[in-house]
Design a protein around this motif. Structure first.
Motif, PDB file in Angstrom:
ATOM      1  N   MET A 121     -22.916 -36.013 -49.487  1.00  0.00           N
ATOM      2  CA  MET A 121     -21.709 -36.112 -48.680  1.00  0.00           C
ATOM      3  C   MET A 121     -21.115 -34.751 -48.367  1.00  0.00           C
ATOM      4  O   MET A 121     -20.985 -33.893 -49.245  1.00  0.00           O
ATOM      5  CB  MET A 121     -20.654 -36.958 -49.414  1.00  0.00           C
ATOM      6  N   LEU A 122     -20.742 -34.575 -47.102  1.00  0.00           N
ATOM      7  CA  LEU A 122     -19.906 -33.472 -46.648  1.00  0.00           C
ATOM      8  C   LEU A 122     -18.511 -34.037 -46.439  1.00  0.00           C
ATOM      9  O   LEU A 122     -18.332 -34.987 -45.672  1.00  0.00           O
ATOM     10  CB  LEU A 122     -20.443 -32.894 -45.338  1.00  0.00           C
ATOM     11  N   CYS A 123     -17.514 -33.458 -47.115  1.00  0.00           N
ATOM     12  CA  CYS A 123     -16.160 -33.991 -47.039  1.00  0.00           C
ATOM     13  C   CYS A 123     -15.177 -32.865 -46.737  1.00  0.00           C
ATOM     14  O   CYS A 123     -15.185 -31.828 -47.399  1.00  0.00           O
ATOM     15  CB  CYS A 123     -15.793 -34.678 -48.349  1.00  0.00           C
ATOM     16  N   PHE A 124     -14.328 -33.074 -45.725  1.00  0.00           N
ATOM     17  CA  PHE A 124     -13.359 -32.052 -45.331  1.00  0.00           C
ATOM     18  C   PHE A 124     -12.188 -32.727 -44.629  1.00  0.00           C
ATOM     19  O   PHE A 124     -12.286 -33.878 -44.182  1.00  0.00           O
ATOM     20  CB  PHE A 124     -14.004 -31.027 -44.388  1.00  0.00           C
ATOM     21  N   ASN A 165     -24.154 -32.282 -58.212  1.00  0.00           N
ATOM     22  CA  ASN A 165     -24.294 -30.884 -57.800  1.00  0.00           C
ATOM     23  C   ASN A 165     -23.378 -30.651 -56.600  1.00  0.00           C
ATOM     24  O   ASN A 165     -23.525 -31.299 -55.561  1.00  0.00           O
ATOM     25  CB  ASN A 165     -25.745 -30.547 -57.449  1.00  0.00           C
ATOM     26  N   HIS A 166     -22.447 -29.694 -56.740  1.00  0.00           N
ATOM     27  CA  HIS A 166     -21.324 -29.572 -55.806  1.00  0.00           C
ATOM     28  C   HIS A 166     -21.208 -28.146 -55.283  1.00  0.00           C
ATOM     29  O   HIS A 166     -21.358 -27.178 -56.035  1.00  0.00           O
ATOM     30  CB  HIS A 166     -20.034 -29.965 -56.547  1.00  0.00           C
ATOM     31  N   LEU A 167     -20.923 -28.032 -53.984  1.00  0.00           N
ATOM     32  CA  LEU A 167     -20.615 -26.752 -53.347  1.00  0.00           C
ATOM     33  C   LEU A 167     -19.282 -26.876 -52.638  1.00  0.00           C
ATOM     34  O   LEU A 167     -19.067 -27.821 -51.866  1.00  0.00           O
ATOM     35  CB  LEU A 167     -21.699 -26.379 -52.332  1.00  0.00           C
ATOM     36  N   ASP A 168     -18.377 -25.905 -52.862  1.00  0.00           N
ATOM     37  CA  ASP A 168     -17.093 -25.871 -52.167  1.00  0.00           C
ATOM     38  C   ASP A 168     -17.108 -24.716 -51.169  1.00  0.00           C
ATOM     39  O   ASP A 168     -17.237 -23.549 -51.560  1.00  0.00           O
ATOM     40  CB  ASP A 168     -15.962 -25.692 -53.184  1.00  0.00           C
ATOM     41  N   LEU A 169     -16.996 -25.042 -49.883  1.00  0.00           N
ATOM     42  CA  LEU A 169     -16.949 -24.032 -48.834  1.00  0.00           C
ATOM     43  C   LEU A 169     -15.535 -23.462 -48.729  1.00  0.00           C
ATOM     44  O   LEU A 169     -14.561 -24.199 -48.858  1.00  0.00           O
ATOM     45  CB  LEU A 169     -17.357 -24.634 -47.491  1.00  0.00           C
ATOM     46  N   ILE A 202     -20.748 -31.462 -50.680  1.00  0.00           N
ATOM     47  CA  ILE A 202     -20.164 -30.239 -50.115  1.00  0.00           C
ATOM     48  C   ILE A 202     -18.744 -30.572 -49.682  1.00  0.00           C
ATOM     49  O   ILE A 202     -18.515 -31.519 -48.936  1.00  0.00           O
ATOM     50  CB  ILE A 202     -20.971 -29.711 -48.923  1.00  0.00           C
ATOM     51  N   THR A 203     -17.794 -29.784 -50.173  1.00  0.00           N
ATOM     52  CA  THR A 203     -16.394 -29.972 -49.826  1.00  0.00           C
ATOM     53  C   THR A 203     -15.872 -28.762 -49.056  1.00  0.00           C
ATOM     54  O   THR A 203     -16.395 -27.658 -49.176  1.00  0.00           O
ATOM     55  CB  THR A 203     -15.533 -30.180 -51.083  1.00  0.00           C
TER      56      THR A 203
END
Length: 250
Positions: free
Chosen positions: A137-140, A44-48, A105-106
């Motif tokens: 994971m939060l990845c940026f 399950n993925h969210l792109d900010l 979350i990316t």
């Protein structure tokens, strides 16, 4: 000079052209691998700050259930056309909420800096932590303010429908305070007629040490080399890095 949101609204049709030199498949694949190696492996993925959803397109192909968040409705309209399977939300990433937590979350393309102060960046990090499942994971990617060269610019040009486009972007930091600027310039030339768009948008300026301090109360933080061809530790010197932040189990 247009505000950033006005600029992107005016040029939303050309957004993908502006970013045509970005290797979206490599960026998406690297984060997918990090989610498998360091995160909880959930899909399950969210792109900010998702823009027109070029990254989401690849995560869908990897089998993720995707959603995207952006502050610009014309961008979200493009995103929905590209990825009708995904869910899109008009929200500010500085303070967002989800109905259901996600595993990943990316925030690509240095968009984490669109938080305009350290206080709003901290709020964004808190929102992301609350929106993740345990082990998620939060990845940026981010730029360290102390390494910014104000004279450095990235430029590229391309053609579309008999029009020539020239794009230029670069960071500017005064050397003091918690704001830096992202300077953008776009020139469109058609049949001898020239159109110019310019933007100097305030973004948060932060050192990697400060950023770590914001993240560590919530996450186990891995700082990696800004290289989408391989996964390697940050060398402690480069001014760009990829942050993979794992939510600790409650």
């Amino acid at each position: 000079m247009l505000s950033s949101n006005a600029l992107y609204t005016d040029l939303s049709t050309y957004y993908d052209l502006m970013c045509c030199d970005i290797n979206y498949p490599a960026q998406s694949n690297t984060v997918h691998r990090l989610q498998q190696l360091l995160g909880n492996g959930g899909k399950n993925h969210l792109d900010l700050a998702c823009g027109s959803a070029p990254h989401i397109r690849h995560f869908i192909d990897y089998g993720y259930q995707c959603s995207g968040l952006d502050i610009n409705q014309p961008m979200l309209d493009l995103a929905k056309a590209r990825c009708p399977q995904a869910h899109f939300m008009l929200q500010n990433m500085c303070s967002f909420t989800l109905d259901k937590p996600v595993d990943l979350i990316t925030c690509f393309l240095y968009s984490i800096h669109y938080n305009q102060s350290i206080a709003t960046l901290a709020q964004c990090i808190t929102s992301a932590h609350a929106a993740l499942t345990p082990g998620g994971m939060l990845c940026f990617n981010a730029v360290d303010k102390v390494t910014i060269c104000n004279n450095s610019r990235v430029r590229h040009s391309t053609m579309l429908h008999d029009s020539h486009f020239q794009f230029e972007s670069g960071w500017h930091y005064s050397g003091d305070g918690e704001q830096q600027s992202l300077k953008l310039q776009i020139i469109k030339t058609s049949a001898g007629q020239r159109q110019l768009w310019q933007d100097e948008h305030a973004m948060v300026a932060i050192s990697f040490a400060q950023l770590q301090a914001l993240l560590l109360p919530y996450f186990d933080v891995h700082i990696l080399a800004h290289n989408y061809d391989s996964i390697a530790p940050w060398d402690q010197k480069a001014g760009n890095a990829l942050f993979a932040c794992i939510k600790r189990a409650d």
